[in-house]
Design a protein around this motif. Structure first.
Motif, PDB file in Angstrom:
ATOM      1  N   PRO A  81      -9.189   4.425   0.971  1.00 19.41           N
ATOM      2  CA  PRO A  81      -8.826   5.277  -0.170  1.00 19.41           C
ATOM      3  C   PRO A  81      -9.576   6.604  -0.148  1.00 19.41           C
ATOM      4  N   GLY A  82      -9.107   7.507  -0.994  1.00 25.69           N
ATOM      5  CA  GLY A  82      -9.738   8.820  -1.084  1.00 25.69           C
ATOM      6  C   GLY A  82      -8.855   9.898  -0.507  1.00 25.69           C
ATOM      7  N   VAL A  83      -9.371  11.114  -0.474  1.00 26.65           N
ATOM      8  CA  VAL A  83      -8.620  12.268   0.026  1.00 26.65           C
ATOM      9  C   VAL A  83      -9.047  12.566   1.462  1.00 26.65           C
ATOM     10  N   HIS A  84      -8.079  12.602   2.350  1.00 22.76           N
ATOM     11  CA  HIS A  84      -8.315  12.892   3.762  1.00 22.76           C
ATOM     12  C   HIS A  84      -7.740  14.277   4.061  1.00 22.76           C
ATOM     13  N   VAL A  85      -8.576  15.186   4.536  1.00 21.27           N
ATOM     14  CA  VAL A  85      -8.177  16.586   4.725  1.00 21.27           C
ATOM     15  C   VAL A  85      -7.883  16.861   6.194  1.00 21.27           C
ATOM     16  N   VAL A  86      -6.716  17.435   6.452  1.00 22.38           N
ATOM     17  CA  VAL A  86      -6.322  17.809   7.811  1.00 22.38           C
ATOM     18  C   VAL A  86      -6.505  19.315   7.969  1.00 22.38           C
ATOM     19  N   ASP A  89      -6.529   6.240  -4.920  1.00 25.98           N
ATOM     20  CA  ASP A  89      -5.408   6.169  -3.989  1.00 25.98           C
ATOM     21  C   ASP A  89      -5.781   6.836  -2.675  1.00 25.98           C
ATOM     22  N   CYS A  90      -4.950   6.653  -1.670  1.00 21.63           N
ATOM     23  CA  CYS A  90      -5.139   7.289  -0.362  1.00 21.63           C
ATOM     24  C   CYS A  90      -4.212   8.500  -0.267  1.00 21.63           C
ATOM     25  N   SER A  91      -4.789   9.679  -0.069  1.00 23.67           N
ATOM     26  CA  SER A  91      -4.008  10.912   0.026  1.00 23.67           C
ATOM     27  C   SER A  91      -4.421  11.686   1.272  1.00 23.67           C
ATOM     28  N   VAL A  92      -3.443  12.322   1.923  1.00 22.55           N
ATOM     29  CA  VAL A  92      -3.701  13.161   3.095  1.00 22.55           C
ATOM     30  C   VAL A  92      -3.198  14.561   2.775  1.00 22.55           C
ATOM     31  N   PRO A 106      -1.321  15.282  -3.161  1.00 25.26           N
ATOM     32  CA  PRO A 106      -2.207  14.136  -3.381  1.00 25.26           C
ATOM     33  C   PRO A 106      -1.918  13.411  -4.689  1.00 25.26           C
ATOM     34  N   SER A 107      -2.313  12.152  -4.740  1.00 28.83           N
ATOM     35  CA  SER A 107      -2.247  11.408  -5.994  1.00 28.83           C
ATOM     36  C   SER A 107      -3.355  11.900  -6.921  1.00 28.83           C
ATOM     37  N   SER A 108      -3.077  11.887  -8.210  1.00 28.97           N
ATOM     38  CA  SER A 108      -4.093  12.275  -9.193  1.00 28.97           C
ATOM     39  C   SER A 108      -5.143  11.184  -9.372  1.00 28.97           C
ATOM     40  N   ASP A 109      -4.892  10.005  -8.819  1.00 31.07           N
ATOM     41  CA  ASP A 109      -5.848   8.897  -8.896  1.00 31.07           C
ATOM     42  C   ASP A 109      -6.746   8.932  -7.662  1.00 31.07           C
ATOM     43  N   PRO A 110      -8.048   9.189  -7.825  1.00 30.89           N
ATOM     44  CA  PRO A 110      -8.938   9.286  -6.660  1.00 30.89           C
ATOM     45  C   PRO A 110      -9.077   7.988  -5.888  1.00 30.89           C
ATOM     46  N   PRO A 168       0.829  -1.220   0.000  1.00 34.73           N
ATOM     47  CA  PRO A 168       0.000   0.000   0.000  1.00 34.73           C
ATOM     48  C   PRO A 168       0.857   1.261   0.000  1.00 34.73           C
ATOM     49  N   VAL A 169       0.299   2.316  -0.585  1.00 37.58           N
ATOM     50  CA  VAL A 169       0.980   3.615  -0.680  1.00 37.58           C
ATOM     51  C   VAL A 169       0.026   4.708  -0.199  1.00 37.58           C
ATOM     52  N   VAL A 170       0.549   5.641   0.593  1.00 38.41           N
ATOM     53  CA  VAL A 170      -0.216   6.810   1.026  1.00 38.41           C
ATOM     54  C   VAL A 170       0.547   8.057   0.589  1.00 38.41           C
TER      55      VAL A 170
END
Length: 288
Positions: free
Chosen positions: A274-279, A114-117, A108-112, A101-103
């Motif tokens: 997965p998805g975009v997680h906003v801090v 993926d998991c991005s913070v 963010p990754s351009s692939d929705p 797995p990759v975070v």
């Protein structure tokens, strides 16, 4: 029997039993460390709690070097990878169908899928504008970095939204330029020529804000009595050394690192999110 004898398996035995190496790769594109180091600190907090260690690799914004690091990390059989960027613009995924797995942290990754913070760019602008309005500012201008940068565009959009919520309009169009003190000094000189009644400036970064405060002071403007200034980043070396010390928005970089590591550990344990997680960020009030 092992429990009765008080036996604790060593790292090699634990790895064999769990089928894991208890290691994580961190690939950063931030050679200067301004964003990567705080993210790494936060990630290490969470990884240490999970009894993991990290291998840090500097990708230097070079796709070939990044792929080299990826190959070496996979050879070492890391359990997962964190990719830490220095800009908020979406980036290409590290690869397709990777065995771990990759975070993606900060960038963010351009692939929705993926998991991005990521940081809350528009939210940072809202926090800055709310503070300026609460301190009585009504003619608020915006001086920021290159319009080609996602963070500059998002912060400008967030400022317009926040002002509109109070029935206010910006004091002129956003001043897009560079992330430098020199640009801040130049832009605020231009601003004062066309908007003499400006009483607040929201700056897209602390570096720009330091240039703005210098330019205002050189023009004989009293800070913050006549004009209030708010930056973004909470970069201590810059914000605390400014005259006066800068009020700024902290983007929560260490929290981004902690959250990225937590999500990676969850994914390693079979619970990917997965998805975009906003801090969210928070305001740090000083004297500007």
């Amino acid at each position: 029997m092992a429990d009765e004898l008080g036996f604790t398996p060593g790292n090699v035995a634990r790895t064999l039993l769990a089928g894991r190496t208890f290691t994580v790769g961190v690939i950063t594109t931030d050679s200067y460390g301004r964003f990567g180091i705080p993210v790494m600190r936060g990630a290490e907090d969470s990884l240490a709690a999970g009894e993991m260690i990290a291998f840090l690799c500097d990708g230097r914004d070079d796709p070939i070097r990044e792929q080299h690091h990826l190959g070496k990390l996979l050879e070492r059989r890391v359990d997962g990878i964190i990719v830490a960027g220095r800009r908020t613009d979406p980036r290409r995924p590290l690869g397709d169908d990777l065995p771990v797995p990759v975070v993606y942290a900060f960038a963010p990754s351009s692939d929705p899928h993926d998991c991005s913070v990521v940081s809350d760019e528009r939210g940072a602008a809202h926090l800055a504008v709310e503070h300026l309005v609460k301190t009585g500012r009504r003619r608020i201008a915006h001086i920021t970095g290159p319009q080609s940068h996602s963070s500059a565009r998002e912060r400008a959009a967030g400022m317009a939204e926040a002002l509109a919520a109070h029935g206010l309009e910006p004091a002129g169009d956003p001043y897009f330029g560079s992330w430098t003190e020199a640009w801040g000094r130049f832009a605020v000189a231009q601003l004062l020529r066309t908007n003499e009644d400006v009483d607040g400036v929201f700056c897209g970064s602390d570096v720009v804000a330091r240039g703005v405060t210098d330019g205002l002071r050189e023009a004989g403007v009293a800070l913050p009595a006549q004009v209030g200034v708010v930056g973004v980043d909470n970069w201590g070396l810059v914000a605390e050394a400014a005259r006066p010390p800068l009020t700024t928005v902290d983007l929560g970089l260490e929290e981004i690192g902690r959250r990225s590591a937590e999500l990676l550990l969850d994914a390693i344990n079979g619970h990917a999110q997965p998805g975009v997680h906003v801090v969210p960020g928070h305001l740090v009030v000083r004297e500007s």
